[in-house]
Design a protein around this motif. Sequence first.
Motif, short mmCIF file in Angstrom:
data_model
loop_
_atom_site.label_atom_id
_atom_site.label_comp_id
_atom_site.label_asym_id
_atom_site.label_seq_id
_atom_site.Cartn_x
_atom_site.Cartn_y
_atom_site.Cartn_z
N LEU A 43 1.05 -0.97 -0.18
CA LEU A 43 -0.26 0.00 -0.13
C LEU A 43 0.88 0.97 -0.16
N LYS A 44 1.75 1.35 0.63
CA LYS A 44 2.77 2.22 0.23
C LYS A 44 3.37 2.41 -0.88
N GLU A 45 3.77 1.60 -1.51
CA GLU A 45 4.34 1.75 -2.26
C GLU A 45 2.94 2.79 -3.35
N LYS A 46 2.54 2.00 -3.31
CA LYS A 46 0.86 2.90 -4.31
C LYS A 46 0.56 4.21 -3.66
N GLY A 47 1.38 4.31 -2.61
CA GLY A 47 0.83 5.80 -2.09
C GLY A 47 -0.05 6.55 -0.97
N PRO A 52 -9.56 2.17 5.20
CA PRO A 52 -9.21 1.39 3.67
C PRO A 52 -8.84 1.53 3.22
N VAL A 53 -8.43 0.42 2.31
CA VAL A 53 -7.95 1.03 0.54
C VAL A 53 -8.77 -0.39 -0.42
N SER A 58 -7.46 -4.84 -8.96
CA SER A 58 -5.73 -4.00 -9.06
C SER A 58 -5.64 -3.10 -9.31
N ASN A 59 -6.66 -2.21 -9.43
CA ASN A 59 -6.51 -0.88 -9.32
C ASN A 59 -7.23 -0.14 -8.78
N PRO A 60 -5.95 0.56 -7.58
CA PRO A 60 -6.97 1.16 -6.27
C PRO A 60 -7.77 2.80 -7.04
N ILE A 61 -9.54 2.57 -6.51
CA ILE A 61 -10.58 3.28 -6.18
C ILE A 61 -10.91 3.95 -5.49
#
Length: 76
Positions: A43-47, A52-53, A58-61
């Motif tokens: 999650l940190k790598e995705k910012g 919750p995320v 596989s794409n954060p929305i």
Amino acid sequence: MSLAIYTKNNCIQCKMTKKFLTEHQISFEEHNVNQEPKYIDYLKEKGFRSVPVIEKNSNPIINGFRPDLLKNLLAQ
């Protein structure tokens, strides 16, 4: 549609998000960062710095408990 939700223990926003999805019969796969710490770095790598995320295919929305955005999932 493949939904994944990243949560942690004692997180009211996580509980509310899961409750919304369950009440609206939207299936999801849960990943708890307390039980699966490898997802913290993911999650940190995705910012992301909080849960919750929700990821769709596989794409954060969605980040946080956002009923306004969760309702968009009902139309899909």
